[in-house]
Design an enzyme around this catalytic site. Structure first.
Site, PDB file in Angstrom:
ATOM      1  N   ARG A 169       1.171  -1.632  -0.058  1.00 43.75           N
ATOM      2  CA  ARG A 169       0.072  -0.109  -0.192  1.00 43.75           C
ATOM      3  C   ARG A 169       1.083   1.214   0.131  1.00 43.75           C
ATOM      4  O   ARG A 169       1.022   1.543   1.586  1.00 43.75           O
ATOM      5  CB  ARG A 169      -0.893   0.090   0.977  1.00 43.75           C
ATOM      6  CG  ARG A 169      -1.764   0.890   1.307  1.00 43.75           C
ATOM      7  CD  ARG A 169      -2.328   1.384   2.812  1.00 43.75           C
ATOM      8  NE  ARG A 169      -1.682   2.020   3.932  1.00 43.75           N
ATOM      9  CZ  ARG A 169      -1.511   1.546   4.716  1.00 43.75           C
ATOM     10  NH1 ARG A 169      -2.000   0.341   5.195  1.00 43.75           N
ATOM     11  NH2 ARG A 169      -0.750   2.034   5.946  1.00 43.75           N
ATOM     12  N   HIS A 205      -2.930   3.783   4.699  1.00 38.82           N
ATOM     13  CA  HIS A 205      -4.207   3.497   4.648  1.00 38.82           C
ATOM     14  C   HIS A 205      -5.264   3.921   4.307  1.00 38.82           C
ATOM     15  O   HIS A 205      -6.558   3.693   3.369  1.00 38.82           O
ATOM     16  CB  HIS A 205      -4.367   3.371   6.655  1.00 38.82           C
ATOM     17  CG  HIS A 205      -5.893   2.837   6.660  1.00 38.82           C
ATOM     18  ND1 HIS A 205      -6.618   1.779   5.933  1.00 38.82           N
ATOM     19  CD2 HIS A 205      -6.686   3.240   8.013  1.00 38.82           C
ATOM     20  CE1 HIS A 205      -7.503   1.051   6.487  1.00 38.82           C
ATOM     21  NE2 HIS A 205      -7.799   2.476   7.603  1.00 38.82           N
ATOM     22  N   TYR A 212       4.905   4.909  10.876  1.00 39.76           N
ATOM     23  CA  TYR A 212       5.119   3.238  10.916  1.00 39.76           C
ATOM     24  C   TYR A 212       5.791   2.934  10.318  1.00 39.76           C
ATOM     25  O   TYR A 212       6.312   1.691  10.073  1.00 39.76           O
ATOM     26  CB  TYR A 212       4.116   2.245  11.083  1.00 39.76           C
ATOM     27  CG  TYR A 212       2.689   2.691  10.341  1.00 39.76           C
ATOM     28  CD1 TYR A 212       2.294   1.961   8.632  1.00 39.76           C
ATOM     29  CD2 TYR A 212       2.016   3.653   9.991  1.00 39.76           C
ATOM     30  CE1 TYR A 212       1.900   2.358   7.699  1.00 39.76           C
ATOM     31  CE2 TYR A 212       0.781   3.801   9.734  1.00 39.76           C
ATOM     32  CZ  TYR A 212       0.502   3.272   8.539  1.00 39.76           C
ATOM     33  OH  TYR A 212      -0.254   3.401   7.781  1.00 39.76           O
TER      34      TYR A 212
END
Lengths: 334, 377
Positions: free
Chosen positions: B271, B275, B284
């Site tokens: 990805r 998100h 992260y």
């Protein structure tokens, strides 16, 4: 006019007959769940269906309630009418996400394009000496979920009529089966079952003038017994059997309370946050000027369902109902 | 002789009903993800299919960037981008016949659009309009599913029902790596295998479930390995290789259609965006990691293969980009119009017939709206 031969029949037999007749009338009706096939269900309510209609129509599934209800959603999306058995009340909890996030909402989220005609049969309630997780009354959870109909029969004839209506409904129906009434007998004509009972109508089981007992499912026979016992005190009690918790029959309930001026709601599930609070509020909002006393509740205690050796202290019984009736301030009449 | 030694002498025979159902080896995924682009296998691929995949990838990328832009303008409440994952999205849509069903997750808007859904209708959920802006039966696309993995048992049930009716229908269900940890994932795969339902499960392993990396999600050798425990084949594929994803899914769909039962396909992808537009991915993961994956871009991979083989020229590339631009302009224009919603619809689709209680509430709202109108005049 033909005479109808009435025979004693149990609620379990009437439920079986309802599924059998529905399956015979409509090839899209499929019964599914753990143990419903070869065994005929742990309560034998699906007895004989697999033999008569084959395992594709009455299917023993893997032991997984979310999977049972989740696959039923897909089957309903493809045009079938699944009748799902949850075996015991507390076993339905793993399926709650499917029930609440999908079953109850699919019609709404698709703006009517994809209704889900699923019947979820949940044997519920106590009084059979079941161990933990086998006696819960979870109706408040279902009632709090828009999109579900919630139905519970108290008689053999209603068990048949309401289950036929539930299976025929284009909406999902949570069909709560009072376990301890499975073996209760009634005069019934198993050769010519009564008509389908429309969902959403309460019925007056016993007429009276002094006060109304509003109840449903396993508490109906208890209330009828209490009404008989109350005669000794000079109280003439009316008993209303709701049959359907969603939709709620305000009309029948309020007509009764307006006649009697007093009401007690009786059910097994806990009182706090339970169905009785909703029912008492509805009655108060609609009948305030007819009420001679506050609407009282006789419910199970607000505890996790107790062990079988103590359940008689938890379940609303005749004495507790009579005590509540006594607290309706009769002296005010004089 | 001690008690333990006595016990050691006891040799129980296996219970009579127990026997291994199959040799697990054919169910195991290959050690390396399957690839087509850049290998000799690519020469055997259908050029027409590759060109079509290319055009859809370009259109899909543009759709993702346009939808993300619409979140910045407040036209979409949220958009979970599938940039970097377009090969999975497009292959999942193109591998199905018209009669088949697609069960997308919330990130799979693109698969739904590639299957033929109106791009605006596919976005109603995400703009705060009605949850599902399309009739699922029209294109056989289930509602975009927001709870994780709960659409998988639906796919199994639908495929099972179709087979009971004698219909030649396959269901393809999409889920992410995070969704593979959910109980419904397990129950769906188990039901599918027991019933031998014609279902294909596509796990897009994009590295993160919001912020949680795969290593904290599972201890399995791969997500495809999970298939073995259910008794179905697991397949591992390079999720950025559109030709490979299409080939693996096509084989799984064929197998399902022919009565071979379900397959679990894990597509390894990434990805590239956060998100959703509301997420801060820098908390992260590092830029270097993202950059590595940008070098493995699904569009660039396929474009390189096609141009190297002389199957795509500059004109064709421009044509694909123009078509994508036209789609984006149309999407932008239509999304910039305010949707007209009827408040009375709040009560229209809760039940087939509104309950008496809903009728009362409907009357209340009608009165409120009338009073509002009155006040406005």
């Amino acid at each position: 006019m033909t005479t109808v031969a009435l025979k004693p029949a149990t609620m379990a037999q009437a439920l079986t007959r309802a599924m059998r007749d529905a399956m015979a009338a409509d090839p899209t009706v499929h019964v599914m769940g753990e143990d419903v096939g070869t065994l005929g269900g742990v309560f034998r309510v699906t007895d004989g269906l697999a033999k008569e209609f084959g395992e594709d129509r009455c299917t023993d599934t893997p032991l997984a309630e979310a999977g049972i209800l989740g696959t039923a959603v897909g089957m309903a999306m493809y045009g079938l009418r699944p009748v799902v058995e949850m075996q015991f009340d507390a076993f339905a909890y793993p399926a709650f996400e499917q029930l609440i996030s999908h079953v109850a909402r699919m019609r709404n989220r698709t703006r009517g394009a994809m209704p889900l005609p699923i019947t979820v049969r949940v044997p519920y309630g106590g009084g059979i000496g079941g161990v933990e997780h086998h006696s819960d009354s979870s109706e408040a959870y279902y009632m709090a979920t828009p999109g579900l109909h919630v139905v519970t029969p108290a008689t053999v004839a209603d068990a048949y009529g309401l289950l036929r209506a539930a299976i025929a409904s284009d909406d999902p129906v949570v069909f709560l089966e009072p376990k301890r009434l499975y073996w209760s007998k009634d005069s019934w004509n198993p050769d010519r079952p009564t008509d389908v009972e429309p969902i959403g109508r309460a019925v007056v089981r016993r007429s009276g003038r002094s006060a109304t007992l509003i109840t449903y499912g396993p508490s109906v026979p208890v209330c009828l017994e209490a009404a008989e016992a109350a005669q000794a005190e000079g109280w003439d009690l009316e008993v209303v059997d709701l049959r359907s918790l969603v939709p709620f029959d305000d009309e029948t309930v309020c007509a009764s309370v307006r006649r009697t001026g007093r009401a007690v709601v009786v059910h097994e599930s806990g009182g706090y946050g339970g169905p009785g609070g909703e029912i008492a509020a509805r009655v108060t909002e609609r009948c305030f000027h007819h009420l001679e006393a506050p609407v009282l509740r006789v419910a199970g205690f607000d505890i996790p369902y107790p062990p079988p050796m103590l359940e008689r202290h938890h379940l609303p019984g005749v004495d507790r109902i009579l005590d509540a009736v006594g607290r309706l301030q009769w002296e005010a009449e004089g | 002789m001690t008690v333990m030694e006595q016990r050691g002498a006891y040799r129980p025979s296996p219970p009579p009903a127990w026997q291994p159902r199959t040799d697990p080896a054919p169910l195991l995924p290959d050690a390396e993800p399957y690839r087509v682009l850049g290998t000799e296998t690519a020469a055997k691929a259908d050029p027409g299919l590759l060109r079509r995949l290319y055009a859809e990838l370009v259109r899909g990328r543009r759709y993702n960037t346009q939808a993300t832009a619409l979140t910045k303008q407040g036209r979409l409440a949220v958009y979970p981008s599938s940039t970097g994952q377009e090969a999975c999205e497009v292959a999942a849509a193109l591998v199905l016949e018209d009669r088949d069903w697609l069960f997308p997750s919330y990130r799979d808007t693109l698969a739904a659009v590639a299957r033929g859904l109106d791009p605006v209708q596919a976005l109603t959920l995400l703009r705060g309009d009605w949850h599902t802006g399309y009739d699922p039966r029209e294109h056989r696309v289930a509602p975009l599913c927001t709870p994780l993995a709960t659409q998988l048992p639906h796919a199994v049930g639908l495929a099972h029902a179709a087979r009971l009716k004698g219909d030649d229908v396959v269901a393809l269900a999409m889920v992410g790596d995070g969704g593979s940890s959910e109980g419904d994932f397990h129950e769906a795969l188990n039901f599918a295998a027991v019933w031998q339902a014609p279902v294909v499960f596509l796990v897009q392993n994009n590295g993160f479930a919001i912020s949680v990396p795969l290593a904290k999600q599972t201890a399995a050798p791969s997500l495809a390995h999970k298939a073995v425990g259910y008794g179905m084949p697991g397949r591992l594929v390079d999720g950025n290789d559109a030709a490979a994803v299409h080939e693996v899914l096509a084989a799984a769909v064929r197998r399902a259609r022919e009565g071979g039962g379900p397959t679990l396909v894990e597509a390894i992808t990434y990805r590239v965006e956060a998100h959703t537009n509301a997420d801060d991915a820098t908390r992260y993961r590092g830029d270097a990691e993202v950059e590595t994956w940008r070098q493995h871009d699904p569009i660039a991979l396929l474009e390189h293969e096609l141009t190297t083989r002389g199957l795509l020229d500059d004109d064709a590339i421009q044509a694909a980009r123009d078509a994508a631009e036209t789609m984006a302009a149309d999407l932008r224009e239509r999304m910039n119009q305010d949707p007209e919603l009827d408040p009375m619809d709040l009560f229209a689709h809760v039940y087939a017939e509104p309950t008496p209680q809903l009728r009362e509430q409907q009357a209340q709202l009608r009165a409120e709206l009338a009073a509002e109108q009155e006040g406005a005049h």
